[in-house]
Design an enzyme around this catalytic site. Structure first.
Site: not given
Ligand code: GLU
Length: 416
Positions: A106, A146
């Site tokens: 993240k 995100d």
């Molecule tokens: N931000 C999204 C999540 O929390 C997607 C993450 C992604 O597709 O890598 O799942």
């Protein structure tokens, strides 16, 4: 970690409960409760007024045992290393529950994108990516959207990375515009996954979506698509709120009209198709299903006892605190946990990464069919585990995830 904050602490509480039931080996337990890599960078940007500002950015690769780190990047004033680390851990468990070959990562930048121009956001994005460039890549770590980041931000990331390596590399990031290697169905994927697990949860409790009433917190990418698809599946969406306020209508809100309204006004506050409703009042509504689709820590000891819904589907990451989760559990509320409920997004991110590496793109119907199959499988894996271990769906989801990551950790063995 020797020291950690409240959000990572909440993740650990959830983890520990599942690890105990699973009788996880102490060594594997230690490995899985430590982030592999935490990167902190300072990003100096020249603002439109000519002054220089320095923004702090993070990228955490929590675990890469199953494959490249995967997870979004958020832009928000409240971003912290504690939050990003917890979110990276949740991504690890989410990818394992979804059964896709990724680890968890993240990223985040402490900033307020609502007060920044497009040029400033582009400069900040490019500088942040340049600062973490050695740590990311299709085989290493693949960012995605995100909170407050979108397709345009992903396009800048793809371009910045490609400029550095000297060739176009689409698979370095997912959630891109279709024109530059994005996948059909990715934008709607998290909401579509939410719709699928909501339908499965209702079915499990002997109900149908048609005739069910639903309240949703959040009308961003996840909340709005969930509302739209659930309404199309026959549910009555009686309430929606966002960061400013919201609306209630006993007869059901017109989600299509709300989508048009939000495109013009950037908020659904004061939408004319219902009565005004505050975020606090949303949680106590007499509805069948409640869907928090905004930020973490929204359902706490302060409001958990007021909740009347029988099903909660966590479209956001971490919306229910562990203490609130215990209250809901004692009251018999069926909670579909975040690492299962919102895994549709990362599942289609996986499809996007596969298509980019293949250089062959699927039709939208193929993407949606494969997503349906994956979400259905994940929901029922977790449900069966909750029956086997006599635990709630959250603990069961962790058990599924920890067992998968733990088994591979053990098989690979210790290096040095
Ligand atoms: N931000 C999204 C999540 O929390 C997607 C993450 C992604 O597709 O890598 O799942």
């Amino acid at each position: 970690m020797a020291e950690h904050g409240a959000i990572f602490g909440a993740m650990l509480q959830e983890f520990d409960e599942a690890a105990r039931l699973l009788k996880l080996e102490p060594g594997i337990w230690k490995i899985l409760t430590h982030p592999k890599r935490q990167i902190v960078v300072s990003c100096p940007i020249q603002m439109d007024n000519g002054e220089i500002e320095v923004f702090t950015g993070y990228r955490v690769q929590y675990n890469i045992t199953l494959g490249p780190a995967k997870g979004g990047i958020r832009y928000h004033p409240d971003v912290s290393l504690d939050e990003v680390t917890a979110l990276a851990a949740w991504m690890t468990w989410k990818c394992a529950v979804a059964h896709i070959p990724f680890g968890g990562g993240k990223g985040g930048i402490i900033c307020d994108p609502t007060r920044m121009s497009k040029r400033e956001l582009e400069a900040l994005t490019r500088r942040y990516i340049a600062e973490i460039i050695d740590a990311i890549g299709p085989e290493k770590d693949v960012p995605a959207p995100d909170v407050n980041t979108n397709e345009q931000v992903m396009a800048w990331i793809m371009d910045t990375y490609s400029m550095h390596v000297g060739h176009t590399e689409t698979a370095v990031v997912t959630g891109k515009p279709i024109e530059l290697g994005g996948s059909l169905g990715r934008r709607e994927a998290t909401g579509r996954g939410v719709m699928i697990v909501t339908r499965e949860a209702a079915k499990h409790l002997g109900k149908e979506l048609a005739g069910s009433t639903i309240a949703i917190q959040g009308f961003g990418n996840v909340g709005s698509v969930s509302a739209d698809l659930l309404a199309k599946a026959g549910a009555t969406i009686v309430a929606i709120t966002d960061y400013k306020g919201g609306v209630y209508s006993k007869a059901g809100l017109d989600v299509q009209k709300m989508l048009e309204y939000v495109a013009k006004n950037k908020t659904i506050d004061k939408f004319p198709g219902g009565e005004a409703l505050s975020n606090e009042d949303l949680f106590g509504l007499d509805v069948d299903i409640l869907i928090p689709a905004a930020l973490e820590n929204q359902i706490t000891v302060a409001n958990a006892k007021d909740i009347r819904a029988k099903i909660i589907v966590e479209a956001a990451n971490g919306p229910v605190t562990p203490e609130a989760n215990n209250i809901l559990h004692d009251r018999g509320v069926f909670v579909v946990p975040d690492i299962l409920a919102n895994s549709g997004g990362v599942t289609v991110s996986y499809f996007e990464w596969v298509q980019d590496r293949y250089g062959y793109f699927w039709e939208e119907v193929d993407v949606n069919d494969r997503l349906e199959k994956k979400m259905h499988e994940a929901f029922h894996d977790v449900l069966q585990t909750s029956i086997k271990y006599k635990c709630d769906m959250r603990t069961a989801a962790y058990i599924v995830a920890i067992a998968r990551v733990g088994t591979v950790t053990k098989m690979r063995g210790m290096y040095a």
